[in-house]
Design an enzyme around this catalytic site. Structure first.
Site, mmCIF file in Angstrom:
data_model
loop_
_atom_site.group_PDB
_atom_site.id
_atom_site.type_symbol
_atom_site.label_atom_id
_atom_site.label_comp_id
_atom_site.label_asym_id
_atom_site.label_seq_id
_atom_site.Cartn_x
_atom_site.Cartn_y
_atom_site.Cartn_z
ATOM 1 N N GLN B 267 62.233 63.365 21.208
ATOM 2 C CA GLN B 267 63.582 63.303 20.660
ATOM 3 C C GLN B 267 63.565 63.652 19.175
ATOM 4 O O GLN B 267 64.403 64.409 18.695
ATOM 5 C CB GLN B 267 64.169 61.904 20.857
ATOM 6 N N HIS B 270 63.763 67.288 17.807
ATOM 7 C CA HIS B 270 64.981 68.104 17.931
ATOM 8 C C HIS B 270 65.555 68.458 16.570
ATOM 9 O O HIS B 270 65.994 69.587 16.338
ATOM 10 C CB HIS B 270 66.047 67.364 18.758
ATOM 11 N N GLU B 334 72.805 58.634 24.359
ATOM 12 C CA GLU B 334 72.838 59.880 25.138
ATOM 13 C C GLU B 334 71.768 59.838 26.232
ATOM 14 O O GLU B 334 72.050 60.081 27.397
ATOM 15 C CB GLU B 334 72.591 61.060 24.186
ATOM 16 N N HIS B 335 70.542 59.545 25.837
ATOM 17 C CA HIS B 335 69.428 59.424 26.790
ATOM 18 C C HIS B 335 68.928 57.991 26.781
ATOM 19 O O HIS B 335 68.683 57.429 25.716
ATOM 20 C CB HIS B 335 68.262 60.338 26.389
ATOM 21 N N ASP B 368 65.834 67.373 30.449
ATOM 22 C CA ASP B 368 66.195 68.445 29.528
ATOM 23 C C ASP B 368 66.067 69.806 30.201
ATOM 24 O O ASP B 368 66.775 70.748 29.843
ATOM 25 C CB ASP B 368 65.274 68.433 28.296
ATOM 26 N N HIS B 427 117.372 62.341 37.478
ATOM 27 C CA HIS B 427 116.282 62.083 38.418
ATOM 28 C C HIS B 427 116.859 61.482 39.697
ATOM 29 O O HIS B 427 116.521 61.880 40.810
ATOM 30 C CB HIS B 427 115.254 61.113 37.826
#
Lengths: 440, 440
Positions: B267, B270, B334-335, B368, B427
């Site tokens: 991670q 990145h 996220e993960h 991934d 209506h």
């Protein structure tokens, strides 16, 4: 019959228009938010974030003209609401809720699992969004139907906390029908808060209002702008961008002009900025609809609002029904009524719309209230890439994967090759370490 | 073994922190977009909207350092890309695409129909979003895997036009692996455009780039800001808000420190703003992971990037695994990697996460690249209310209703009651006209 005088609607011939005129015909009124509105909303959000309930009290006194010691609806007010709502209305809400529930439940997305390689299982699990905030407007009229449309799917999703805000009236109470609808759906907490301040309260949380993860519901320009600002700032997610309501009717020569006129008017009465379009390949039908609109308009309690919306309406002669669908797909209406002899045969031609109404006996009003579909739908062409509210709007879909030693042996090589191609060594290392261990 | 010196990671004891310190520990770096960035992106969008391809050429010359006569990748460049990509990489992409396709196909939402009352049929029909735009970054490294993650579900949805943009290299070509991945998924048109200008081109359309209804994909701060601005303005929908990538690992005493360290590092590599968290109820494991990180870090090609990310990493001793899940749900990673002895037993405790990795042999790198799940996932806590990309992200769900005369007789009264309660005469009229006609 039409009165002598100018009709309230305008007719066009698609074939007689050049591309610029066609684009103008299909253009929504520019949703330009005045800089002043943006700044006012930003200031209001900042105030609620900073001062919480105290800010809410000040803002509510200023805009709703009522001093509220507390915002949450308590047991007494709920009891009074139940006593105040006529039995017939309560029953109608219960029936509507039951059909909304049946339709939404049947469409719930299911979890699943799949072995994508020997020893590799991938899954989708589903979780309710923990805390959701529902906004039920009560501007020109309180909308208990909106409480049902938001509350029912929230309950089906299993959201732990369902917060509902609706504006207080001058006497400090909330609309009884909205309160009964909220309780019918099992909303966990109801607050008397309106406008951008309700959105601020649910987005940031205050001493009394819980912070919500996602906000739902229609509202006026301030509500919409507040929703956009909190979504943009990553404070809370929102259901969809909102604009004025709209209907597009495609009618053939056999359509009933009285019905078509009534449908166009029921859109027009929503607000002066409502969008009303009729496409037909039959000139005579268009003429009859135009006359019928004026005849029916005279009798409406909200005729003034409808007349203003109709001044921007467009009754369009098109060369063919096929062309009508091409135009509709380009416009991507919130509501699409197919007043056609064989509407189902044309359904495949619909590429983008919020909700579709098939045939002469399916007025939009059914979908607004009680057919079972949702009435919180994408407007302003958003139907090209957004869908109406469903149970999925209240859920998170979480992917899960599980590899055994055999699994990483099977697909680890693939991951390694890709990681190395992307120059991500540590990714490759995380895979190769395990592959090596497996061999050990 | 750790070098003598300061470890690159920091340890905390959850029980020793007060609420302020805990909130700080779980806070993401503020995603404050500088006013300058906002204005630069707004100016760029306006320029592309006004000048189209001419603006794209100027901006590409300025930012990518290359003068391009045209942006679209033609047959020759695709052929050259196929020749340039090694067979092993091509095969890995094909395998990954096949698993991504299998998993995504199995999860496709189905149409359905339901009679909600006698004579009232409600349905959900599904339509592909007509024109979608995919952005595949190539900043620090080109990401063919992202082309697969976006292109495969777009193809499954049946989108008529799938536009893909990826930045040009200095020599004017695009990354061959990205091009091969794009063709594997059947992207209809590929353009050499990067950054905010690619987003602008797909949102507004230019002479050469088709206007798209929805834009997908990760990117740097400018790309993200451009996506936000076009979504906010109603120009195009977007997949989700994007922030730096992140992982949270929950590890028990039996976890393998070498594996956990490798996952945290994958991670961290990145980007310098990647978020890395470890929660464990075992002090010894945390110590071993800390040592392992430094040992592995030394060997990484992207060690500098990883080291910067690790400086903000948090290795946290928690009193229990139950508490670890409470913290994880609050953070909404996220993960989420569950390096636990019985990970499946804990899965029900996961309330909010983008993608979950079960057990010691499921590194994040599998997801991934090639387990089959999507890697375009909600970051920065958005997993509380957003889900990762799926086929549904490329589809519109349209509700349809059809009432017969019997149908409106069955539910018309319910609609009438609700319409009158909301003060919407037209209506009510649209319903009662039909009910009257039925009786005639």
């Amino acid at each position: 019959m039409p009165c002598n005088g100018t009709p309230s609607t305008r007719r066009y011939d698609w074939d007689a228009l050049d591309e610029t005129a066609r684009a103008a015909l299909l253009a929504r009124p520019a949703q330009v938010v005045a800089q002043r509105t943006r700044e006012a909303v930003a200031a209001l959000l900042a105030d609620v974030q900073a001062r919480g309930d105290e800010a809410l009290r000040d803002i509510t006194a200023r805009f709703d003209g009522v001093d509220l010691a507390g915002f949450e609806v308590g047991a007494d007010e709920f009891a009074a609401a139940h006593a105040a709502v006529p039995a017939a209305l309560r029953e109608a809400m219960e029936q509507a809720a039951a059909r909304i529930e049946a339709f939404h439940r049947a469409g719930m997305v299911q979890p699943y699992a799949l072995e994508t390689a020997p020893g590799v299982v991938c899954e989708r699990v589903i979780r309710p969004i923990s805390r959701v905030g529902l906004y039920v407007p009560a501007g020109s009229a309180p909308l208990p139907s909106t409480a049902l449309m938001l509350g029912v799917p929230a309950r089906l999703a299993g959201c732990r906390e369902v917060v509902l805000c609706t504006p207080p009236r001058r006497d400090g109470s909330a609309d009884p029908a909205v309160l009964v609808a909220a309780q019918l759906t099992g909303a966990t907490r109801v607050f008397k808060l309106g406008g951008a301040q309700a959105i601020a309260a649910m987005a940031y949380g205050t001493g009394s209002v819980p912070k919500c993860d996602k906000l739902f519901g229609p509202g006026n320009g301030y509500v919409t702008e507040a929703k956009q600002q909190v979504a943009q700032g990553g404070v809370a997610a929102i259901d969809m961008p909102a604009g004025p309501s709209e209907v597009l009717v495609i009618a053939d020569a056999g359509a009933d002009a009285e019905f078509v006129a009534a449908d166009l008017l029921s859109q027009a009465e929503h607000g002066p900025d409502s969008q009303v379009l009729l496409l037909s390949d039959d000139d005579a039908l268009i003429g009859r609809v135009q006359a019928e609109i004026d005849a029916q308009l005279a009798k409406l309690s909200r005729a003034d609002i409808a007349r203003r919306a109709l001044s921007a309406s467009r009754l369009v002669r098109v060369p063919s029904l096929r062309e009508a669908f091409a135009i509709s797909n380009r416009y991507a209406p919130e509501h699409l009524i197919l007043a056609l002899r064989d509407p189902r045969a044309w359904l495949d031609s619909v590429e983008a719309a919020g909700s579709v109404f098939l045939g002469d006996y399916t007025p939009e009003a059914l979908g607004d209230y009680c057919s079972g579909t949702n009435h919180v739908l994408p407007t302003s062409g958003a139907a090209r890439a957004y869908s109406g509210v469903s149970v999925a709007s209240f859920q998170n879909f979480v992917s899960v994967q599980s590899a055994s030693r055999a699994g990483i042996a099977a697909i680890g090589g693939c991951a390694l090759t890709l990681a190395r191609a992307e120059g991500l060594d540590a990714h490759a290392n995380a895979v190769s370490l395990r592959m090596g261990r497996e061999a050990a």
